[in-house]
Scaffold this motif. Sequence first.
Motif, mmCIF file in Angstrom:
data_model
loop_
_atom_site.group_PDB
_atom_site.id
_atom_site.type_symbol
_atom_site.label_atom_id
_atom_site.label_comp_id
_atom_site.label_asym_id
_atom_site.label_seq_id
_atom_site.Cartn_x
_atom_site.Cartn_y
_atom_site.Cartn_z
ATOM 1 N N VAL A 1 0.820 -0.857 -0.196
ATOM 2 C CA VAL A 1 -0.102 0.167 0.493
ATOM 3 C C VAL A 1 1.012 1.165 -0.021
ATOM 4 C CG1 VAL A 1 -1.504 1.379 1.588
ATOM 5 C CG2 VAL A 1 -1.865 -0.987 0.891
ATOM 6 N N SER A 2 1.845 1.335 0.925
ATOM 7 C CA SER A 2 2.968 1.918 1.174
ATOM 8 C C SER A 2 3.603 2.609 -0.808
ATOM 9 C CB SER A 2 4.224 2.240 1.813
ATOM 10 O OG SER A 2 3.612 1.921 2.767
ATOM 11 N N TYR A 3 3.562 1.285 -1.678
ATOM 12 C CA TYR A 3 4.040 1.318 -2.671
ATOM 13 C C TYR A 3 3.279 2.219 -3.457
ATOM 14 C CZ TYR A 3 6.040 0.361 -7.565
ATOM 15 O OH TYR A 3 6.247 0.347 -8.722
ATOM 16 N N LEU A 4 2.001 2.009 -3.645
ATOM 17 C CA LEU A 4 1.124 2.581 -4.218
ATOM 18 C C LEU A 4 0.914 4.102 -4.028
ATOM 19 C CD1 LEU A 4 -1.605 -0.501 -4.560
ATOM 20 C CD2 LEU A 4 0.112 0.400 -6.486
ATOM 21 N N SER A 5 1.166 4.532 -2.985
ATOM 22 C CA SER A 5 0.347 5.374 -2.285
ATOM 23 C C SER A 5 2.040 6.481 -2.709
ATOM 24 C CB SER A 5 0.661 5.976 -1.164
ATOM 25 O OG SER A 5 0.168 7.322 -0.093
ATOM 26 N N GLU A 6 3.027 6.170 -2.781
ATOM 27 C CA GLU A 6 4.505 6.576 -2.822
ATOM 28 C C GLU A 6 4.598 6.995 -4.492
ATOM 29 O OE1 GLU A 6 7.484 4.756 -2.002
ATOM 30 O OE2 GLU A 6 6.802 4.917 0.577
ATOM 31 N N THR A 7 3.640 5.498 -5.583
ATOM 32 C CA THR A 7 3.923 5.851 -6.994
ATOM 33 C C THR A 7 2.871 6.423 -7.595
ATOM 34 O OG1 THR A 7 3.353 3.657 -7.205
ATOM 35 C CG2 THR A 7 5.743 3.774 -7.475
ATOM 36 N N GLY A 8 1.328 7.194 -6.776
ATOM 37 C CA GLY A 8 0.399 6.923 -6.997
ATOM 38 C C GLY A 8 -0.519 6.990 -7.765
ATOM 39 N N VAL A 9 -0.164 5.298 -7.553
ATOM 40 C CA VAL A 9 -1.419 4.259 -7.805
ATOM 41 C C VAL A 9 -2.430 3.989 -7.289
ATOM 42 C CG1 VAL A 9 -1.551 2.035 -9.020
ATOM 43 C CG2 VAL A 9 0.970 3.556 -9.204
ATOM 44 N N ALA A 10 -4.027 3.783 -7.870
ATOM 45 C CA ALA A 10 -5.267 3.881 -6.341
ATOM 46 C C ALA A 10 -5.108 2.056 -5.995
ATOM 47 C CB ALA A 10 -6.570 4.282 -7.223
ATOM 48 N N GLU A 11 -5.408 2.309 -5.431
ATOM 49 C CA GLU A 11 -5.400 0.984 -4.499
ATOM 50 C C GLU A 11 -6.253 -0.252 -5.581
ATOM 51 O OE1 GLU A 11 -6.010 -0.609 0.085
ATOM 52 O OE2 GLU A 11 -4.663 1.768 0.065
ATOM 53 N N PRO A 12 -5.970 -1.400 -5.529
ATOM 54 C CA PRO A 12 -7.394 -2.343 -6.827
ATOM 55 C C PRO A 12 -8.555 -2.202 -5.751
ATOM 56 C CG PRO A 12 -5.768 -3.399 -6.028
ATOM 57 C CD PRO A 12 -4.385 -1.785 -5.848
ATOM 58 N N ASP A 13 -9.741 -2.562 -6.570
ATOM 59 C CA ASP A 13 -10.529 -3.137 -5.445
ATOM 60 C C ASP A 13 -11.781 -3.777 -6.840
ATOM 61 O OD1 ASP A 13 -12.772 -1.446 -6.869
ATOM 62 O OD2 ASP A 13 -11.674 0.312 -4.795
ATOM 63 N N PHE A 14 -12.669 -3.954 -6.151
ATOM 64 C CA PHE A 14 -13.480 -4.722 -6.921
ATOM 65 C C PHE A 14 -14.499 -4.359 -8.015
ATOM 66 C CE2 PHE A 14 -12.379 -8.454 -3.913
ATOM 67 C CZ PHE A 14 -11.916 -9.308 -4.414
ATOM 68 N N THR A 15 -14.451 -2.998 -8.166
ATOM 69 C CA THR A 15 -15.341 -2.743 -7.937
ATOM 70 C C THR A 15 -14.908 -2.015 -9.706
ATOM 71 O OG1 THR A 15 -14.651 -0.092 -8.395
ATOM 72 C CG2 THR A 15 -15.955 -0.788 -6.614
ATOM 73 N N THR A 16 -16.297 -1.759 -10.619
ATOM 74 C CA THR A 16 -15.586 -2.087 -11.991
ATOM 75 C C THR A 16 -15.276 -0.721 -12.563
ATOM 76 O OG1 THR A 16 -17.863 -0.761 -12.411
ATOM 77 C CG2 THR A 16 -17.697 -3.288 -12.458
ATOM 78 N N SER A 17 -14.498 0.328 -11.416
ATOM 79 C CA SER A 17 -13.572 1.341 -11.635
ATOM 80 C C SER A 17 -12.171 1.249 -11.341
ATOM 81 C CB SER A 17 -14.244 2.505 -11.187
ATOM 82 O OG SER A 17 -14.763 2.647 -10.356
ATOM 83 N N SER A 18 -12.020 -0.310 -10.636
ATOM 84 C CA SER A 18 -10.674 -0.470 -10.208
ATOM 85 C C SER A 18 -9.872 -0.286 -11.369
ATOM 86 C CB SER A 18 -10.899 -1.860 -9.603
ATOM 87 O OG SER A 18 -9.449 -2.241 -8.667
ATOM 88 N N SER A 19 -9.395 0.342 -10.687
ATOM 89 C CA SER A 19 -7.534 0.613 -11.313
ATOM 90 C C SER A 19 -6.427 -0.374 -12.114
ATOM 91 C CB SER A 19 -6.410 2.374 -10.807
ATOM 92 O OG SER A 19 -6.344 1.583 -10.216
ATOM 93 N N GLU A 20 -6.680 -1.085 -13.163
ATOM 94 C CA GLU A 20 -5.876 -2.365 -13.058
ATOM 95 C C GLU A 20 -3.962 -2.463 -12.632
ATOM 96 O OE1 GLU A 20 -4.398 -4.796 -17.019
ATOM 97 O OE2 GLU A 20 -5.690 -2.771 -17.623
ATOM 98 N N ILE A 21 -3.958 -3.128 -11.925
ATOM 99 C CA ILE A 21 -2.288 -3.516 -10.981
ATOM 100 C C ILE A 21 -1.080 -3.482 -11.752
ATOM 101 C CG2 ILE A 21 -3.252 -4.437 -9.693
ATOM 102 C CD1 ILE A 21 -1.757 -6.988 -10.614
ATOM 103 N N SER A 22 -0.166 -2.579 -11.703
ATOM 104 C CA SER A 22 0.733 -2.195 -12.625
ATOM 105 C C SER A 22 1.508 -3.381 -12.511
ATOM 106 C CB SER A 22 1.868 -1.143 -11.307
ATOM 107 O OG SER A 22 3.181 -1.664 -11.901
ATOM 108 N N TYR A 23 2.096 -3.253 -13.822
ATOM 109 C CA TYR A 23 2.958 -5.004 -14.166
ATOM 110 C C TYR A 23 4.486 -4.456 -13.742
ATOM 111 C CZ TYR A 23 -1.458 -6.842 -15.052
ATOM 112 O OH TYR A 23 -2.752 -8.162 -14.698
ATOM 113 N N SER A 24 4.856 -3.157 -12.935
ATOM 114 C CA SER A 24 6.498 -3.244 -13.809
ATOM 115 C C SER A 24 7.076 -4.369 -12.482
ATOM 116 C CB SER A 24 6.339 -1.873 -12.670
ATOM 117 O OG SER A 24 6.431 -1.335 -11.015
#
Length: 155
Positions: free
Chosen positions: A24-47
């Motif tokens: 979660v800290s990594y996601l926050s630091e990189t400005g990526v929203a946390e994934p969830d089960f909603t249809t608007s959930s952002s796709e996870i990073s494949y970096s």
Amino acid sequence: MISNEQSQLLKLAQEVQQLTFSLVSYLSETGVAEPDFTTSSSEISYSAAYTSIRAKPNEVAQDLLLLVNGPRIEACRFVCSHNDLGAYQFAFKFGLIYKGPQEGKISLLDLSEQTRIDEICLGRMLRLLCSRRLFIEPEPDHFAHTSMTIIYAQD
């Protein structure tokens, strides 16, 4: 009273929590929203960085689930995994992914009429898919996409 030092389950749960906090800290630091089960959930990073960070929580969480469920339930899950595959095949064969709206819900009756599948059988299959988080049933006999199916509907 059980000591955290003695309990393998508690150790694993704490490790999952610590690893999740790092993720979660990594996601926050990189400005990526946390994934969830909603249809608007952002796709996870494949970096490479995210792939490396997510590997350990997956491993530890899997160990925790294996211990929590025990060998009999895990064996049953394996033996019954063909049911999950069958449900996926059913969803794609009859286009369930594409029949409902990408936002909102569709009634079981409407979906049954569109697909010409018996309403009772269709409801059972959709509920199995709901148990795998592929759809949700926000109200009785109404189904909607989750982040796990919307990707198929959009691609």
